[in-house]
Design an enzyme around this catalytic site. Structure first.
Site, PDB file in Angstrom:
ATOM      1  CG  ASP A  90      -2.247  -1.093   0.916  1.00  0.00           C
ATOM      2  OD1 ASP A  90      -2.508  -1.038  -0.068  1.00  0.00           O
ATOM      3  OD2 ASP A  90      -2.705  -1.934   1.869  1.00  0.00           O
ATOM      4  CG  ASP A 151      -7.964  -4.444  -1.122  1.00  0.00           C
ATOM      5  OD1 ASP A 151      -8.327  -5.212  -1.862  1.00  0.00           O
ATOM      6  OD2 ASP A 151      -8.026  -4.259   0.060  1.00  0.00           O
TER       7      ASP A 151
END
Ligand code: GLY
Length: 383
Positions: A90, A151
């Site tokens: 991320d 994601d």
């Protein structure tokens, strides 16, 4: 709606101000709206940490409050060391919403250096055989080396942005190839998404779809759907590859067809327990931002997407905004961090961040533009 959005914006800035005084750690979840750390102490570097800095930067851009700016700079610096971290997929969330947004809103390009390094670090997760970015930690267990998730689509903006800045096309190529693989592996024909793709990391072949935060492998986790919608619209904005636009349209269409009456999704669009189950207000916030992004690139249907986004945002303002916060509090209530892990009815820092991003799009498009507009697109790529 204009008044409701303006009032909700002021409330969001006020809550962020209060949190800046009250919080000593990066926030993630707020049980029933009230901050309390869920994990034991953890070093900065969790996937959510850029949402707190993103909130501070946007709150400063709206208010001009010098304390918010100083706070944003201070919390940004706590994230800088992550630029070479291989421990998270991320880095896009973390560095776009701390360093890229800081450079764009302040005009100080020094912030960009760490974000460019982070983009190169993220590419080390690319598996060229399967043409996907690996999700989660590489702990040497084969199962993880072969996993990707929906994601990850939201981390591609950092790669495209860094590609523009450096002129290094390999960064954009990895983003585009990952998006193509995810479309095949995770986006279904009806416009819904699976959460996790399990590949054989040696051959690159897809083994199966799986669930992690959704109800089942063949259901549609609502926040994952929102990440996908926003992610594919962004990919189209940077590349003008037509398949990314049709994918984003199909995702938005599925979303619209499965929203409940108040337009705030249940945690999984296919939960058999609807309506006796949990909402995820964070899925609504991310969806609104994804629809705004899609409207910006889909002129033929822009009115449809904006009308839906505006009504969803209005519902969040009217029914989910916490107006009487005392001390550290989330902005929104009723997020579902992970229902399978029994973490629901929380305020969530990402729900709050995207709520403020959405309010920014509707009330101050100039700030939204400064923070997120593509400087020059990388078109010339083909399907
Ligand atoms: N990216 C993890 C989540 O949405 O919960």
């Amino acid at each position: 709606m204009t008044t409701v959005f303006a009032e909700s914006l002021q409330q969001s800035i006020e809550t962020t101000r209060q949190n800046l005084s009250a919080l000593e750690e990066f926030p993630e979840s707020f049980k029933h709206g009230l901050w309390r750390p869920i994990e034991k102490e953890r070093p900065a570097g969790h996937w959510v940490d850029g949402f707190w800095t993103g909130l501070l930067w946007l709150a400063w851009a709206h208010s001009g409050d010098a304390d918010l700016k100083a706070g944003a700079e201070r919390w940004n610096k706590k994230l800088a060391h992550l630029k070479t971290s291989r421990g998270t997929h991320d880095l896009g969330f973390i560095f776009y919403l701390s360093h890229v947004i800081a450079g764009r809103l302040t005009g100080h390009a020094d912030w960009f250096d760490n974000a460019i390094t982070a983009a190169y670090t993220l590419t080390q997760r690319y598996n060229p055989r399967g043409e996907y970015l690996q999700a989660w930690d590489d702990d040497g267990i084969r199962k993880w080396a072969g996993r990707s998730n929906i994601d990850l689509m939201m981390n591609l903006a950092l790669l495209y942005w860094a590609s523009e800045k450096t002129g290094d096309a390999s960064l954009a190529d990895i983003a585009t190839q990952h998006a193509r693989t995810s479309r095949l592996a995770l986006v279904r024909g009806d416009g819904s998404t699976a959460h996790v793709a399990d590949f054989n990391p040696d051959t690159g072949l897809l083994i199966r779809q799986e669930q992690y935060q959704g109800y089942s492998y063949d259901s549609c986790w609502s926040r994952g759907q929102a990440w996908a919608l926003y992610g594919y619209a962004t990919c189209y904005r940077y590349t003008a590859i037509p398949g990314f636009l049709t994918t984003a349209q199909a995702l938005a269409d599925y979303t619209q067809r499965h929203l409940p009456a108040d337009l705030v999704p249940f945690w999984d669009y296919n939960s058999p327990h609807i309506p006796e189950t949990y909402r995820d207000s964070s899925a609504a916030s991310v969806t609104v931002c994804g629809l705004v992004e899609l409207a910006a690139v889909d002129s033929q249907n822009a009115a449809r997407w904006l009308e839906l986004a505006e009504r969803m945002l209005h519902s969040l303002c009217e029914r989910y905004l916490i107006r009487d916060a005392q001390g550290a509090s989330s902005i929104l209530r009723e997020g579902a961090r992970s229902v399978p892990a029994n973490l629901m009815e929380h305020g969530l820092i990402y729900g709050d961040y995207y709520f403020l991003e959405a309010l920014t799009a509707f009330t101050r498009p100039d700030i939204h533009q400064r923070a997120f507009a593509v400087e020059s697109n990388l078109s010339g790529m083909s399907e």
